[in-house]
Design an enzyme around this catalytic site. Structure first.
Site, PDB file in Angstrom:
ATOM      1  N   TYR A   1       0.811  -1.203   0.000  1.00 35.01           N
ATOM      2  CA  TYR A   1       0.000   0.000   0.000  1.00 35.01           C
ATOM      3  C   TYR A   1       0.857   1.271   0.000  1.00 35.01           C
ATOM      4  O   TYR A   1       0.402   2.331  -0.424  1.00 35.01           O
ATOM      5  CB  TYR A   1      -0.888   0.040   1.256  1.00 35.01           C
ATOM      6  CG  TYR A   1      -2.163  -0.783   1.186  1.00 35.01           C
ATOM      7  CD1 TYR A   1      -2.507  -1.524   0.062  1.00 35.01           C
ATOM      8  CD2 TYR A   1      -3.029  -0.810   2.268  1.00 35.01           C
ATOM      9  CE1 TYR A   1      -3.672  -2.263   0.016  1.00 35.01           C
ATOM     10  CE2 TYR A   1      -4.207  -1.539   2.239  1.00 35.01           C
ATOM     11  CZ  TYR A   1      -4.526  -2.275   1.116  1.00 35.01           C
ATOM     12  OH  TYR A   1      -5.693  -2.998   1.080  1.00 35.01           O
ATOM     13  N   GLY A   2       2.063   1.167   0.520  1.00 34.29           N
ATOM     14  CA  GLY A   2       2.881   2.349   0.748  1.00 34.29           C
ATOM     15  C   GLY A   2       3.258   3.142  -0.485  1.00 34.29           C
ATOM     16  O   GLY A   2       3.655   4.303  -0.381  1.00 34.29           O
TER      17      GLY A   2
ATOM     18  N   CYS B   1      -3.539  -0.465   9.259  1.00 35.70           N
ATOM     19  CA  CYS B   1      -2.480  -0.019   8.353  1.00 35.70           C
ATOM     20  C   CYS B   1      -2.387   1.489   8.456  1.00 35.70           C
ATOM     21  O   CYS B   1      -3.398   2.192   8.274  1.00 35.70           O
ATOM     22  CB  CYS B   1      -2.829  -0.435   6.923  1.00 35.70           C
ATOM     23  SG  CYS B   1      -1.732   0.227   5.660  1.00 35.70           S
ATOM     24  N   ASN B   2      -1.207   2.012   8.755  1.00 34.20           N
ATOM     25  CA  ASN B   2      -1.028   3.460   8.823  1.00 34.20           C
ATOM     26  C   ASN B   2      -1.343   4.117   7.484  1.00 34.20           C
ATOM     27  O   ASN B   2      -2.018   5.149   7.430  1.00 34.20           O
ATOM     28  CB  ASN B   2       0.418   3.788   9.219  1.00 34.20           C
ATOM     29  CG  ASN B   2       0.701   3.560  10.683  1.00 34.20           C
ATOM     30  OD1 ASN B   2       0.562   4.451  11.518  1.00 34.20           O
ATOM     31  ND2 ASN B   2       1.104   2.344  11.007  1.00 34.20           N
ATOM     32  N   THR B   3      -0.851   3.535   6.401  1.00 32.76           N
ATOM     33  CA  THR B   3      -1.032   4.132   5.081  1.00 32.76           C
ATOM     34  C   THR B   3      -2.500   4.211   4.699  1.00 32.76           C
ATOM     35  O   THR B   3      -2.995   5.257   4.257  1.00 32.76           O
ATOM     36  CB  THR B   3      -0.245   3.329   4.027  1.00 32.76           C
ATOM     37  OG1 THR B   3       1.136   3.310   4.381  1.00 32.76           O
ATOM     38  CG2 THR B   3      -0.405   3.936   2.650  1.00 32.76           C
TER      39      THR B   3
ATOM     40  N   GLU C   1       7.541  -9.055   4.588  1.00 34.25           N
ATOM     41  CA  GLU C   1       6.685  -9.771   3.638  1.00 34.25           C
ATOM     42  C   GLU C   1       7.343 -11.051   3.132  1.00 34.25           C
ATOM     43  O   GLU C   1       6.659 -12.014   2.776  1.00 34.25           O
ATOM     44  CB  GLU C   1       6.328  -8.863   2.459  1.00 34.25           C
ATOM     45  CG  GLU C   1       5.385  -7.729   2.806  1.00 34.25           C
ATOM     46  CD  GLU C   1       3.986  -8.198   3.143  1.00 34.25           C
ATOM     47  OE1 GLU C   1       3.612  -9.321   2.737  1.00 34.25           O
ATOM     48  OE2 GLU C   1       3.263  -7.467   3.837  1.00 34.25           O
TER      49      GLU C   1
ATOM     50  N   THR D   1       2.686  -1.013  10.354  1.00 30.38           N
ATOM     51  CA  THR D   1       2.335  -2.166  11.178  1.00 30.38           C
ATOM     52  C   THR D   1       3.236  -3.374  10.954  1.00 30.38           C
ATOM     53  O   THR D   1       3.207  -4.317  11.747  1.00 30.38           O
ATOM     54  CB  THR D   1       0.864  -2.570  10.941  1.00 30.38           C
ATOM     55  OG1 THR D   1       0.625  -2.740   9.539  1.00 30.38           O
ATOM     56  CG2 THR D   1      -0.074  -1.511  11.506  1.00 30.38           C
ATOM     57  N   HIS D   2       4.043  -3.366   9.910  1.00 27.09           N
ATOM     58  CA  HIS D   2       5.017  -4.447   9.736  1.00 27.09           C
ATOM     59  C   HIS D   2       6.142  -4.380  10.780  1.00 27.09           C
ATOM     60  O   HIS D   2       6.748  -5.399  11.123  1.00 27.09           O
ATOM     61  CB  HIS D   2       5.660  -4.373   8.342  1.00 27.09           C
ATOM     62  CG  HIS D   2       4.751  -4.759   7.218  1.00 27.09           C
ATOM     63  ND1 HIS D   2       3.733  -3.953   6.775  1.00 27.09           N
ATOM     64  CD2 HIS D   2       4.732  -5.862   6.422  1.00 27.09           C
ATOM     65  CE1 HIS D   2       3.116  -4.543   5.765  1.00 27.09           C
ATOM     66  NE2 HIS D   2       3.707  -5.700   5.529  1.00 27.09           N
TER      67      HIS D   2
END
Length: 264
Positions: free
Chosen positions: A43-44, A74-76, A152, A185-186
């Site tokens: 998403y980033g 998710c922050n993004t 990931e 969040t990763h």
């Protein structure tokens, strides 16, 4: 009377599992459905318009699973889409913010580091948080795409991680940051390695605990609390189910339920 419907949780892929882990710890009576949007990951690097539409489609899928509340883990996605989701849907949402405010309260050196994706680092939301709460505290933002890629791939320890952390985190530490905000969040999956690199004098701020607390408040306020009979989470993936299942087992332990396909 208990509300046995599940809480929906989603992220681009694996990162939101750190939030889910905290929800399961703090809200053990809540059933959960998790969607890993591997098809659209990461998403980033995506546009705000894309993230708003994608988040809406995942919300619709979660509502089909009878979700009573939805956590944007998710922050993004939170900075890009949370406002539009609340305008479009009536279900309660809980998002995640870069934890600038608590980091500012913790710093002794007057310098904090924010580790974030490209989209979060460039977002108006992060700029507003810095404007509202930094108040003379220097904020060093470091983009963490290389760290997301490692998580990931299931790599959370070892030489690759140490090298990437030195490149991403090292400059913030060199400039005197004594608090690091894990604004993706990763990153909590890398917290042991980050702490080892940073040393004992550096504090890490993981907002997932605050997200779980806020979810509990929302469920209580709206009388949506679950039952003690909640079973294990249900997992869905829009990407490769087998790959996600393997990473999920590696990061959170053996699965009690199979990973299912989500057509979003």
């Amino acid at each position: 009377m208990a509300d046995t419907r599940p809480v929906g949780v989603f992220d681009s892929d694996l990162g939101g599992l750190t939030v889910l882990r905290e929800i399961l710890r703090q809200c053990p009576t809540e059933a959960c459905v998790y969607v890993a949007d591997g098809e659209a990951a990461p998403y980033g690097t995506k546009s705000e318009a894309f993230l708003q539409e994608r988040s809406a489609r995942i919300t619709e899928f979660l509502l089909e699973q009878e979700a009573k509340a939805i956590v944007v883990a998710c922050n993004t996605a939170s900075v890009a889409a949370l406002s539009s989701l609340r305008e479009r849907f009536t279900v309660p949402f809980v998002g995640i913010d870069p934890a600038v405010k608590p980091a500012v309260a913790l710093t002794q050196t007057g310098t904090i580091g924010v580790l974030a994706t490209t989209a979060t680092a460039a977002s108006d939301r992060l700029a507003r948080l810095i404007h509202d709460y930094a108040n003379g505290v220097r904020v060093i933002t470091r983009e963490c795409a290389s760290l997301v890629e490692l998580v990931e791939a299931g790599v959370v320890e070892g030489p690759e991680v140490d090298t990437a952390l030195a490149e991403v985190v090292g400059p913030a530490l060199a400039e005197g940051a004594d608090v690091l905000v894990l604004a993706c969040t990763h990153l909590p999956f890398l917290a042991p390695a980050i702490a080892r690199l940073a040393g004992p004098g550096i504090k890490l701020v993981d907002p997932s605990t605050a997200v779980a607390r806020q979810l509990q408040r929302v469920l209580t306020d709206q009388q949506l609390e679950g039952t003690s009979e909640a079973g294990p989470p249900l997992y869905y993936s829009t990407g490769e189910q087998n790959v996600f299942a393997a990473r999920l087992s590696q990061l959170l332990g053996p699965l009690a339920t199979p990973v299912r396909s989500a057509a979003v």
